[in-house]
Motif scaffolding. Structure first.
Motif, PDB file in Angstrom:
ATOM      1  N   TYR A   1      32.474  77.814  39.743  1.00 15.49           N
ATOM      2  CA  TYR A   1      32.353  76.559  40.492  1.00 15.49           C
ATOM      3  C   TYR A   1      33.152  75.483  39.771  1.00 15.49           C
ATOM      4  O   TYR A   1      32.934  75.207  38.586  1.00 15.49           O
ATOM      5  CB  TYR A   1      30.876  76.172  40.560  1.00 15.49           C
ATOM      6  N   ARG A   2      34.100  74.881  40.492  1.00 15.88           N
ATOM      7  CA  ARG A   2      34.924  73.826  39.897  1.00 15.88           C
ATOM      8  C   ARG A   2      34.092  72.551  39.776  1.00 15.88           C
ATOM      9  O   ARG A   2      33.664  71.966  40.766  1.00 15.88           O
ATOM     10  CB  ARG A   2      36.160  73.548  40.744  1.00 15.88           C
ATOM     11  N   LEU A   3      33.898  72.111  38.539  1.00 15.81           N
ATOM     12  CA  LEU A   3      33.160  70.876  38.302  1.00 15.81           C
ATOM     13  C   LEU A   3      34.053  69.646  38.409  1.00 15.81           C
ATOM     14  O   LEU A   3      33.550  68.519  38.484  1.00 15.81           O
ATOM     15  CB  LEU A   3      32.510  70.922  36.919  1.00 15.81           C
ATOM     16  N   LEU A   4      35.382  69.871  38.417  1.00 21.69           N
ATOM     17  CA  LEU A   4      36.363  68.804  38.617  1.00 21.69           C
ATOM     18  C   LEU A   4      37.353  69.259  39.671  1.00 21.69           C
ATOM     19  O   LEU A   4      37.709  70.442  39.730  1.00 21.69           O
ATOM     20  CB  LEU A   4      37.118  68.503  37.312  1.00 21.69           C
ATOM     21  N   PRO A   5      37.861  68.347  40.523  1.00 21.46           N
ATOM     22  CA  PRO A   5      38.875  68.749  41.497  1.00 21.46           C
ATOM     23  C   PRO A   5      40.192  69.078  40.805  1.00 21.46           C
ATOM     24  O   PRO A   5      40.518  68.504  39.752  1.00 21.46           O
ATOM     25  CB  PRO A   5      39.007  67.518  42.401  1.00 21.46           C
TER      26      PRO A   5
ATOM     27  N   VAL B   1      23.443  73.949  25.505  1.00 18.93           N
ATOM     28  CA  VAL B   1      24.891  73.893  25.695  1.00 18.93           C
ATOM     29  C   VAL B   1      25.415  75.312  25.872  1.00 18.93           C
ATOM     30  O   VAL B   1      24.788  76.287  25.445  1.00 18.93           O
ATOM     31  CB  VAL B   1      25.599  73.195  24.513  1.00 18.93           C
ATOM     32  N   LEU B   2      26.596  75.417  26.488  1.00 20.60           N
ATOM     33  CA  LEU B   2      27.200  76.720  26.746  1.00 20.60           C
ATOM     34  C   LEU B   2      28.205  77.130  25.686  1.00 20.60           C
ATOM     35  O   LEU B   2      28.540  78.311  25.567  1.00 20.60           O
ATOM     36  CB  LEU B   2      27.876  76.728  28.122  1.00 20.60           C
ATOM     37  N   PHE B   3      28.725  76.163  24.923  1.00 19.14           N
ATOM     38  CA  PHE B   3      29.730  76.472  23.901  1.00 19.14           C
ATOM     39  C   PHE B   3      29.340  75.842  22.575  1.00 19.14           C
ATOM     40  O   PHE B   3      28.674  74.799  22.542  1.00 19.14           O
ATOM     41  CB  PHE B   3      31.114  75.964  24.323  1.00 19.14           C
TER      42      PHE B   3
ATOM     43  N   SER C   1      31.139  71.207  23.149  1.00 16.19           N
ATOM     44  CA  SER C   1      30.765  71.713  24.467  1.00 16.19           C
ATOM     45  C   SER C   1      30.744  70.593  25.501  1.00 16.19           C
ATOM     46  O   SER C   1      30.133  69.545  25.298  1.00 16.19           O
ATOM     47  CB  SER C   1      29.392  72.380  24.420  1.00 16.19           C
ATOM     48  N   LEU C   2      31.423  70.827  26.616  1.00 15.16           N
ATOM     49  CA  LEU C   2      31.410  69.902  27.748  1.00 15.16           C
ATOM     50  C   LEU C   2      30.430  70.356  28.822  1.00 15.16           C
ATOM     51  O   LEU C   2      30.247  69.668  29.821  1.00 15.16           O
ATOM     52  CB  LEU C   2      32.815  69.800  28.351  1.00 15.16           C
TER      53      LEU C   2
ATOM     54  N   VAL D   1      39.835  71.494  29.218  1.00 14.23           N
ATOM     55  CA  VAL D   1      40.227  70.102  29.425  1.00 14.23           C
ATOM     56  C   VAL D   1      39.869  69.333  28.156  1.00 14.23           C
ATOM     57  O   VAL D   1      39.079  69.805  27.331  1.00 14.23           O
ATOM     58  CB  VAL D   1      39.502  69.454  30.632  1.00 14.23           C
ATOM     59  N   ALA D   2      40.469  68.144  28.025  1.00 17.87           N
ATOM     60  CA  ALA D   2      40.174  67.282  26.875  1.00 17.87           C
ATOM     61  C   ALA D   2      39.599  65.969  27.391  1.00 17.87           C
ATOM     62  O   ALA D   2      40.287  65.227  28.105  1.00 17.87           O
ATOM     63  CB  ALA D   2      41.439  67.026  26.058  1.00 17.87           C
TER      64      ALA D   2
END
Length: 758
Positions: free
Chosen positions: A269-273, A671-673, A677-678, A722-723
């Motif tokens: 699922y894309r959390l950002l376009p 968190v996932l990472f 983690s983002l 992404v950063a």
């Protein structure tokens, strides 16, 4: 890689006509209703013992409990074991992500070693691909928490999950079970057994077909005519067991199993376009986009042979052989768009064989378990990181692919022994140790190809794979390690119903080479975990209340981690594997069962852990100065606390018994990472309700299960390329797009199961 299984299978069929059996590993037994709670027997210490006598933090879930709660896959077991995470991995239904007490392994790439061991009976399953086991013909599942390095060996530094299949009774039996449910679920399971020679030779079997439509769909797919279901299920599984009771003291078993999962590759699922194409954030977390084929495959096959000899009334000798292999071609679209921004088609190809010889001896005041173990495994794979858009814009080429592949060959030998000795009627001690010698050889090829490259011809329609190896070998090396892992404990039996214990245990995760290496680099050394426990096993109120509590602390040293090195462009997948530092954790696990009335049982399990990184060392690529960046790291896949509250009520009637189950499972945020983690999943709860009916005659049953009653959305995996910026925006990462992706757990489902046995 198929040759080993095919050859052994041929031998197995020949041997099976003469002898075989499935070792009867402890079953749960139920005493009469008036005695209170049932006695639970486990094999956590490789011998049959009561759960209340084992000085180990272990959860055991029986076949009846699994059935009555509607637990159909091993990942659901996490709801009933404190401080445990068992999730389906990111791209497939069948790859497991397992953490216990904050210790595990997130990356399923070949060559990496597990932090939580998965076992089918006595056989270790080395790779996470295919380890999300559907529960077919099962006796129970045991979850052992904390390092199990003495009896179970390497790669159990977090704990172990044991999948125990049913032993045969020797009588003729047949059971058919069908399920229909939400999203077009259609399951069919057949199990049975019958004697070939009365009281001597038995055969048992189990087959299953499990199907379900997708929870979502691929809104856009670049491959015409592809199946657009996302999060669907299409799996078949089969198992054959033969038992031969040669004498009262000698019997043999031969087991064969095969699983084939053809479910689609899961789209994220894309959390950002997307900033490169028309791929907005979808309305449903189960919807996605892709430029890869949607097909996926996980194929597993294995055999095991066991011989058990009761040398005397108090001495047994057991030999276990196994061979397993898996093959998994898979399509993982990291960016989840219809463009080839960051596509990763991959192949995992693994095989393993094991031998274990175990000698157990028991006396009036002692139990002695010992053994020799040998493991030989080959884990191979390749992936193509296709960045076509970047290739066109930056290099003017038809495409750009980072091609990586190789193999990691492992041999491991070990000797172990553990003695439990009663000093008096109340005091006992346990001491054990294992010595392990590991050897690993690895090769890695890695490089850039200015074209679009897939793993095999025909991967997409009309594609022909270029002949020969396209990229250079960057690593060809070997290393070895040896480890001594002790366990020592003291137990105090205050009364028949109350035991206290304390223990120290150590485990290690094997050293390994970097499967993504871009140049020759040394192997990462093994990880170590030192763990202390203080526990209580107790029963109260005339055996109507069971309370088991464990306090623990652990020190996790020499943690292996992949660090990303800066490169000239975002296409430079330069990654370094090393031992970066250490972490620690302290917590408590409590499990309660209360038989409030003869018909009402209440349960609660609670887990709490305070875990963090103590130090994380890295080196500045410009100055060469080492620095500590532990403030950027968190323990992944590990909620601070989890709990499950449940109730089980039996209604007796003229047409049979009805068993009502209700539970509420809560996971705190996690968190996932590990690094920066983002992706953080907020705390959430899952409410589940079930009712199961048993006919008066005992041959018919029916059950209705509602899972995730409130339709909670919760993230179990993802990718982040992404950063983040101070103003809340993001700089694009690898592939030049905003790739921040989430994968989610199952939505609300309703299912009806009907079974008949005779």
């Amino acid at each position: 890689m198929k040759s080993r299984i095919n050859k052994v299978s041929g031998i197995a069929i020949a041997v099976a006509t003469a002898l075989t059996s499935n070792i009867s590993i402890a079953q749960e037994t139920t005493e009469t209703a008036n005695t209170g709670l049932e006695r639970i027997e486990v094999t956590a210490r490789k011998s049959v013992e009561s759960l209340q006598e084992v000085p180990v933090a272990v959860t055991s879930i029986s076949a009846d409990e699994l059935s009555e709660k509607g637990i159909s896959v091993i990942t659901e077991v996490q709801q009933f074991s404190p401080n445990t995470t068992l999730q389906s991995s990111r791209g497939t239904n069948s790859t497991i992500t397992a953490f216990i007490r904050g210790v595990g392994q997130q990356d399923p790439l070949w060559g990496y070693e597990a932090g939580v061991g998965i076992y089918i009976n006595d056989v270790y399953v080395a790779r996470p691909q295919g380890a999300v086991l559907d529960l077919l013909d099962i006796e129970r599942v045991e979850v052992l928490r904390g390092p199990q390095g003495t009896l179970y060996g390497k790669n159990t530094i977090g704990g172990a999950i044991k999948y125990v299949t049913k032993a045969m009774s020797g009588d003729g039996e047949f059971k058919i079970q069908g399920t229909v449910g939400s999203y077009g679920q259609k399951d069919l399971k057949l199990t049975g057994q019958f004697p070939l020679i009365e009281d001597k030779l038995f055969v048992g079997f189990g087959v299953a077909s499990l199907e379900r439509d997708g929870f979502g769909e691929f809104l856009i797919s670049a491959i015409p005519g592809e199946d657009k279901e996302n999060y669907n299920k299409d799996l078949t599984a089969s198992r054959i067991t033969l038992e031969y009771h040669a004498t009262d003291d000698l019997f043999f078993s031969l087991n064969w199993d095969k699983t084939k999962d053809k479910s689609n590759s899961k789209g994220g699922y894309r959390l950002l376009p997307s900033i490169l194409t028309d791929a907005p954030v979808p309305d449903s977390v189960f919807d996605s986009y892709t430029s890869l084929p949607t097909w996926n495959e996980v194929e597993l096959e294995g055999i095991s042979f066991t011989a058990n000899w009761s040398v005397s009334d108090n001495t047994t000798l057991k030999y276990v052989y196994s061979a397993r292999e898996s093959y998994s071609p898979t399509n993982i679209d990291f960016d989840n768009t219809a463009l080839q921004i960051f596509d990763v088609p991959a192949i995992y190809d693994d095989e393993q064989s094991t031998h274990e010889l175990q000698l157990n001896n028991y006396g009036d005041n002692y139990k002695f378990v010992s053994g020799l173990y040998y493991y030989d495994g080959e884990s191979c794979g390749q992936f193509q990181a296709i960045l076509t858009v970047l290739g066109n814009t930056a290099f003017g080429a038809p495409g750009l692919t980072r091609e990586t592949g190789g193999c990691s060959d492992s041999q491991s030998t070990a000797a172990y022994a553990q003695l439990s000795y009663d000093l008096s009627d109340k005091w006992s001690v346990t001491a054990g140790a294992r010595y392990t010698k590991d050897k690993k050889q690895a090769n890695v090829y890695n490089g850039l190809v200015f074209d679009v490259v897939y793993p095999e011809s025909g991967w997409v329609s009309g594609y022909v794979r270029p002949d020969g190896q396209l990229v250079p070998t960057v690593l060809d090396a070997e290393d070895d390690w040896s480890k001594f892992t002790p366990r020592i404990g003291v137990e105090y039996q205050a009364s028949d119903d109350l035991m206290f214990f304390t223990s120290f245990a150590q485990g290690f995760k094997s050293g390994t080479f970097n499967p993504r290496a871009t140049t020759t680099e040394p192997a990462a050394n093994p990880e170590d975990v030192d763990s202390f426990e203080l526990g209580m096993k107790s029963e109260w109120l005339e055996n109507r209340l069971r309370a088991n509590v464990t306090l623990f602390s652990l020190d996790h040293k020499d943690r292996q981690y992949i660090s990303v090195l800066p490169g000239a462009t975002t296409a430079d997948l330069n990654q370094r594997l090393g031992n970066i530092g250490s972490s620690e954790g302290q917590g408590v696990e409590a499990e309660f069962t209360y038989l409030a009335t003869d018909n009402l049982m209440l349960s609660a399990n609670i887990g709490y852990i305070d875990s963090s990184f103590k130090e994380v060392f890295d080196t500045d690529p410009v100055t060469g100065v080492q620095f500590d960046k532990s403030d950027r790291f968190s323990i992944s896949n590990t909620p601070e606390y989890t709990y499950n509250l449940g109730a089980n009520y039996t209604i007796e009637s003229d047409i049979g018994d009805f068993i009502l189950n209700a539970s509420y499972y809560y996971r705190d945020d996690y968190v996932l990472f590990e690094e920066d983690s983002l992706l953080t999943q907020d705390g959430y709860g899952l409410a589940n309700v079930s009712v199961k009916w048993y006919s008066t005659e005992g041959n018919w049953s029916a059950s209705l299960h509602v899972k995730n009653l409130t339709d909670e959305e919760y993230m179990i995996g993802g990718y982040q390329f992404v950063a983040p910026q101070a103003d809340g925006s993001y700089l694009p990462g690898l592939g030049g797009d905003n790739t921040l992706i989430g994968y989610f757990g199952d939505p609300r489902t309703v299912s009806l199961t009907v079974g008949y046995q005779f």
